[in-house]
Each structure stands twice: as C-alpha cells, then as structure tokens.
Design a protein around this motif. Structure first.
Motif, PDB file in Angstrom:
ATOM      1  N   ASP A 107      87.351  61.153 -42.442  1.00 16.35           N
ATOM      2  CA  ASP A 107      86.822  60.404 -41.517  1.00 16.35           C
ATOM      3  C   ASP A 107      86.680  59.201 -41.729  1.00 16.35           C
ATOM      4  O   ASP A 107      86.924  58.267 -41.124  1.00 16.35           O
ATOM      5  CB  ASP A 107      85.398  61.321 -41.176  1.00 16.35           C
ATOM      6  CG  ASP A 107      85.548  62.627 -40.236  1.00 16.35           C
ATOM      7  OD1 ASP A 107      86.605  62.865 -39.945  1.00 16.35           O
ATOM      8  OD2 ASP A 107      84.631  63.295 -40.367  1.00 16.35           O
ATOM      9  N   ASP A 154      88.242  55.866 -40.217  1.00 13.94           N
ATOM     10  CA  ASP A 154      87.224  54.871 -39.607  1.00 13.94           C
ATOM     11  C   ASP A 154      87.644  53.357 -40.301  1.00 13.94           C
ATOM     12  O   ASP A 154      87.718  52.260 -39.583  1.00 13.94           O
ATOM     13  CB  ASP A 154      85.766  54.952 -40.295  1.00 13.94           C
ATOM     14  CG  ASP A 154      85.211  56.237 -39.354  1.00 13.94           C
ATOM     15  OD1 ASP A 154      85.509  56.730 -38.395  1.00 13.94           O
ATOM     16  OD2 ASP A 154      84.402  56.643 -39.812  1.00 13.94           O
ATOM     17  N   ALA A 177      90.935  52.252 -38.126  1.00 13.91           N
ATOM     18  CA  ALA A 177      90.323  51.880 -36.824  1.00 13.91           C
ATOM     19  C   ALA A 177      89.761  50.273 -36.907  1.00 13.91           C
ATOM     20  O   ALA A 177      90.007  49.645 -35.950  1.00 13.91           O
ATOM     21  CB  ALA A 177      89.285  52.788 -36.129  1.00 13.91           C
ATOM     22  N   ARG A 202      91.374  47.414 -34.734  1.00 12.54           N
ATOM     23  CA  ARG A 202      90.540  46.388 -33.855  1.00 12.54           C
ATOM     24  C   ARG A 202      90.461  44.926 -34.221  1.00 12.54           C
ATOM     25  O   ARG A 202      90.779  44.009 -33.359  1.00 12.54           O
ATOM     26  CB  ARG A 202      89.026  47.021 -34.002  1.00 12.54           C
ATOM     27  CG  ARG A 202      88.669  48.206 -33.305  1.00 12.54           C
ATOM     28  CD  ARG A 202      87.156  48.266 -33.014  1.00 12.54           C
ATOM     29  NE  ARG A 202      86.335  48.517 -34.385  1.00 12.54           N
ATOM     30  CZ  ARG A 202      86.200  49.307 -34.985  1.00 12.54           C
ATOM     31  NH1 ARG A 202      86.616  50.547 -34.519  1.00 12.54           N
ATOM     32  NH2 ARG A 202      85.553  49.361 -36.108  1.00 12.54           N
ATOM     33  N   ALA A 250      99.020  49.023 -32.610  1.00 12.63           N
ATOM     34  CA  ALA A 250      97.950  48.378 -32.068  1.00 12.63           C
ATOM     35  C   ALA A 250      97.738  46.859 -32.520  1.00 12.63           C
ATOM     36  O   ALA A 250      96.649  46.237 -32.165  1.00 12.63           O
ATOM     37  CB  ALA A 250      96.828  49.072 -32.955  1.00 12.63           C
ATOM     38  N   ASN A 257      93.579  60.326 -34.400  1.00 14.89           N
ATOM     39  CA  ASN A 257      92.806  60.760 -33.189  1.00 14.89           C
ATOM     40  C   ASN A 257      91.478  60.323 -33.655  1.00 14.89           C
ATOM     41  O   ASN A 257      90.994  59.575 -32.616  1.00 14.89           O
ATOM     42  CB  ASN A 257      92.872  62.034 -33.080  1.00 14.89           C
ATOM     43  CG  ASN A 257      93.981  63.006 -32.326  1.00 14.89           C
ATOM     44  OD1 ASN A 257      94.756  62.262 -31.787  1.00 14.89           O
ATOM     45  ND2 ASN A 257      94.298  64.080 -32.553  1.00 14.89           N
ATOM     46  N   ARG A 258      91.199  60.360 -34.889  1.00 11.30           N
ATOM     47  CA  ARG A 258      89.833  59.888 -35.197  1.00 11.30           C
ATOM     48  C   ARG A 258      89.743  58.541 -35.109  1.00 11.30           C
ATOM     49  O   ARG A 258      88.739  57.863 -34.832  1.00 11.30           O
ATOM     50  CB  ARG A 258      89.328  60.339 -36.600  1.00 11.30           C
ATOM     51  CG  ARG A 258      88.151  59.651 -37.307  1.00 11.30           C
ATOM     52  CD  ARG A 258      87.068  60.404 -37.060  1.00 11.30           C
ATOM     53  NE  ARG A 258      85.814  59.511 -37.627  1.00 11.30           N
ATOM     54  CZ  ARG A 258      84.722  60.162 -37.733  1.00 11.30           C
ATOM     55  NH1 ARG A 258      84.344  61.206 -37.153  1.00 11.30           N
ATOM     56  NH2 ARG A 258      83.576  59.409 -38.184  1.00 11.30           N
ATOM     57  N   ALA A 259      90.823  57.708 -35.453  1.00 12.34           N
ATOM     58  CA  ALA A 259      90.905  56.156 -35.650  1.00 12.34           C
ATOM     59  C   ALA A 259      91.111  55.846 -33.823  1.00 12.34           C
ATOM     60  O   ALA A 259      91.326  54.643 -33.919  1.00 12.34           O
ATOM     61  CB  ALA A 259      91.932  55.814 -36.474  1.00 12.34           C
ATOM     62  N   CYS A 260      91.471  56.824 -33.044  1.00 14.21           N
ATOM     63  CA  CYS A 260      91.601  56.118 -31.626  1.00 14.21           C
ATOM     64  C   CYS A 260      92.980  55.433 -31.683  1.00 14.21           C
ATOM     65  O   CYS A 260      93.328  54.579 -31.032  1.00 14.21           O
ATOM     66  CB  CYS A 260      90.540  55.466 -31.009  1.00 14.21           C
ATOM     67  SG  CYS A 260      89.095  56.059 -30.854  1.00 14.21           S
ATOM     68  N   LEU A 261      94.148  55.999 -32.351  1.00 13.86           N
ATOM     69  CA  LEU A 261      95.293  55.204 -32.603  1.00 13.86           C
ATOM     70  C   LEU A 261      96.477  56.105 -32.214  1.00 13.86           C
ATOM     71  O   LEU A 261      97.583  55.961 -32.439  1.00 13.86           O
ATOM     72  CB  LEU A 261      95.449  55.064 -34.083  1.00 13.86           C
ATOM     73  CG  LEU A 261      94.898  53.597 -34.522  1.00 13.86           C
ATOM     74  CD1 LEU A 261      94.783  53.643 -36.231  1.00 13.86           C
ATOM     75  CD2 LEU A 261      95.100  52.338 -33.941  1.00 13.86           C
ATOM     76  N   SER A 262      96.256  57.338 -31.797  1.00 11.02           N
ATOM     77  CA  SER A 262      97.106  58.381 -31.003  1.00 11.02           C
ATOM     78  C   SER A 262      98.013  57.702 -30.124  1.00 11.02           C
ATOM     79  O   SER A 262      97.690  56.949 -29.292  1.00 11.02           O
ATOM     80  CB  SER A 262      96.650  59.592 -30.679  1.00 11.02           C
ATOM     81  OG  SER A 262      96.093  60.178 -31.764  1.00 11.02           O
ATOM     82  N   GLN A 263      99.191  57.934 -30.347  1.00 13.14           N
ATOM     83  CA  GLN A 263     100.321  57.362 -29.149  1.00 13.14           C
ATOM     84  C   GLN A 263     100.762  58.360 -28.258  1.00 13.14           C
ATOM     85  O   GLN A 263     100.838  59.603 -28.559  1.00 13.14           O
ATOM     86  CB  GLN A 263     101.510  56.444 -29.821  1.00 13.14           C
ATOM     87  CG  GLN A 263     100.940  55.385 -30.823  1.00 13.14           C
ATOM     88  CD  GLN A 263     102.137  54.907 -31.683  1.00 13.14           C
ATOM     89  OE1 GLN A 263     103.193  54.681 -30.989  1.00 13.14           O
ATOM     90  NE2 GLN A 263     102.031  54.435 -32.728  1.00 13.14           N
TER      91      GLN A 263
END
Length: 265
Positions: free
Chosen positions: A83, A87, A90, A94, A123, A259-265
């Motif tokens: 996790d 993070d 992520a 950003r 990203a 998925n945790r990092a909101c980077l899934s394509q």
C-alpha cells in the motif's frame, strides 16, 4: 491478495532458508560490500540488531537460536508495504515526476516493473533510460565481469556482452549498485532530467537511496541492506516478499499496486 501471497510463496513460508538469511545478516554486520548493496550504514549494526530489524520489518523469527528451516514473511507486513509502495507511485504520477526503474532480477521481476513503467508513462511521467549501452564492470564470485546497461520496456538491467540485439528480455542477476550509479552519473552529465523516484530492488534501490534519491523497492529476507536503508531513512519503502518465485506470480501484485495507485489502464 493475502491468499495469493501465501499460495504463491511470496509471503508466509518462503523459499529463502534461515541459514541463508543468517549468513546475510552476519556478512552485513561485518560490512561486506556484497551485502551492503551500495548502502553506507550510519549505525553500527550488529548481527543481533539486524535480526531484530528483519523480524520487525518482515516477520521472520527474532530468535538468533532459530538457525534452520525456511524463513516466514508476515503477509500483513507485505500488504501494508504494498500500500505504501503504491502511494509513492501515485504521488509520482500526480506530479508527473521523472522516474527510473531497474532490476537485478530480470528473469523474475521484469514484467512487474515493466507494467509499472507503462502505467507511469501513460500518466505523464518521463521513464528515464540514461547510459543505455554503457559498460559496467562488476565484481562477481567469478571475478571481474563487464556487463552492458540496457533497458527493456523502460526497465534497466545488465546483460553480458553478446551479439543479441538490445531490448531483448535476457539479463543478468546482480546485487551491485554500480549500474544505478552509472545511470545517474550519465543523467547528471547530460544535464538531466534526474529521477524523482527510483523503483527496483537490490543495488538499484540502495545505491539510489545512498545518493539521496527517493527509492522504493522489493526485498527478500536475505536482503537486509534495503530494510536498514528504510530504517535509516534513505529508502522510502521496502516490500518484504520472496523475490525469486515464478514471474507470473507477481501479476496479481501488479494489478493490486496499480489499482491502489489509481494507475490501472
């Protein structure tokens, strides 16, 4: 994910033996460069100190009298570190920060890191490839060997000089920090950019962290340098897991992290 970690041998009882880990802890305490991985520890780590740290960070036995059998990694610690690892990715995404990824386990972990490189690139992060093709002289148990620094799908690795074309997936196993030092020196000499995050294992992580770059990575129970680097504040995150299982066993970890990092394509 916990069930997969246990079923795949990534956590729980792992292939790394207690004898192997204790030998690594002893050599690390003796400041053997093969175990330091480019780290210059600030504290006088005795073997007992290393055992206690690894028990805290990985979940292995804290009893120095436990000298045989297979090590055990606490899957809860692996999940918590995954996790934190996600993070950090992520945050880099950003910021659209330049990143550098490298592995000393290309046969096992190339796919894991390559998926991260693809996602970070999508990203908006620059995935750096400095010093591609440069020679790196590394001392091995067979003597001094010359390797070439190469990148496959955005992931740095070293390979023995051969007529095969660059970009092929074959690579050599190494713990050396010299490849990351070579890459960072080349990036600096070229005027940048320099990575704001280095992702990898072994010397890629410790070597970068020692030079002041933010570094995150994966570490097995016989890799105390990464966890010492984390404890001393030079490595941001280390995920405790078996780093030598089948390459396809890391795919669920890739999905979990992205998925945790909101980077899934």
């Amino acid at each position: 994910m916990r069930a997969h970690l246990l079923a795949a041998g990534l956590a729980g009882p792992v292939a790394t033996t207690r004898e192997t880990s204790l030998r690594s802890y002893r050599l690390f305490a003796a400041r053997d460069p093969r175990l330091l991985l480019g780290l210059d520890p600030e504290l006088p780590w005795r073997q007992r100190d290393v055992i206690e740290l690894m028990a805290d960070r990985c979940g292995v036995s804290a009893d120095p009298r436990h000298t045989s059998g297979h090590d055990v990694i606490d899957p809860s610690r692996t999940l918590a570190a995954l996790d934190s690892f996600a993070d950090r990715l992520a945050t880099a995404a950003r910021r659209r920060a330049p990143v550098l990824l490298g592995t000393g386990h290309p046969h096992r972990l190339l796919g894991f890191y390559a998926a991260l490189a693809d996602a970070l690139s999508a990203a908006g992060c620059a995935v750096l490839t400095p010093a591609q093709g440069d020679c790196v002289d590394i001392t091995t148990r067979f003597g001094l060997r010359t390797y070439n620094l190469d990148y496959v799908r955005g992931v740095a690795l070293v390979r023995e000089p051969a007529p095969s074309p660059p970009g092929r997936a074959e690579g050599a196993h190494t713990h050396s920090p010299l490849p990351i030092r070579t890459a960072l020196a080349a990036a600096a000499e070229a005027g940048g950019p320099l990575p704001e995050l280095v992702v990898g294992d072994h010397g890629w992580v410790c070597g970068a962290g020692q030079l002041g770059f933010e570094a995150i990575g994966l570490g097995d129970t016989d890799d105390p340098a990464l966890f010492v680097g984390e404890a001393e504040g030079r490595v941001s995150v280390v995920v405790p897991l078996d780093d030598a299982v089948r390459s396809d066993y890391y795919r669920p970890l890739t999905r979990y992290v992205l998925n945790r990092a909101c980077l899934s394509q």
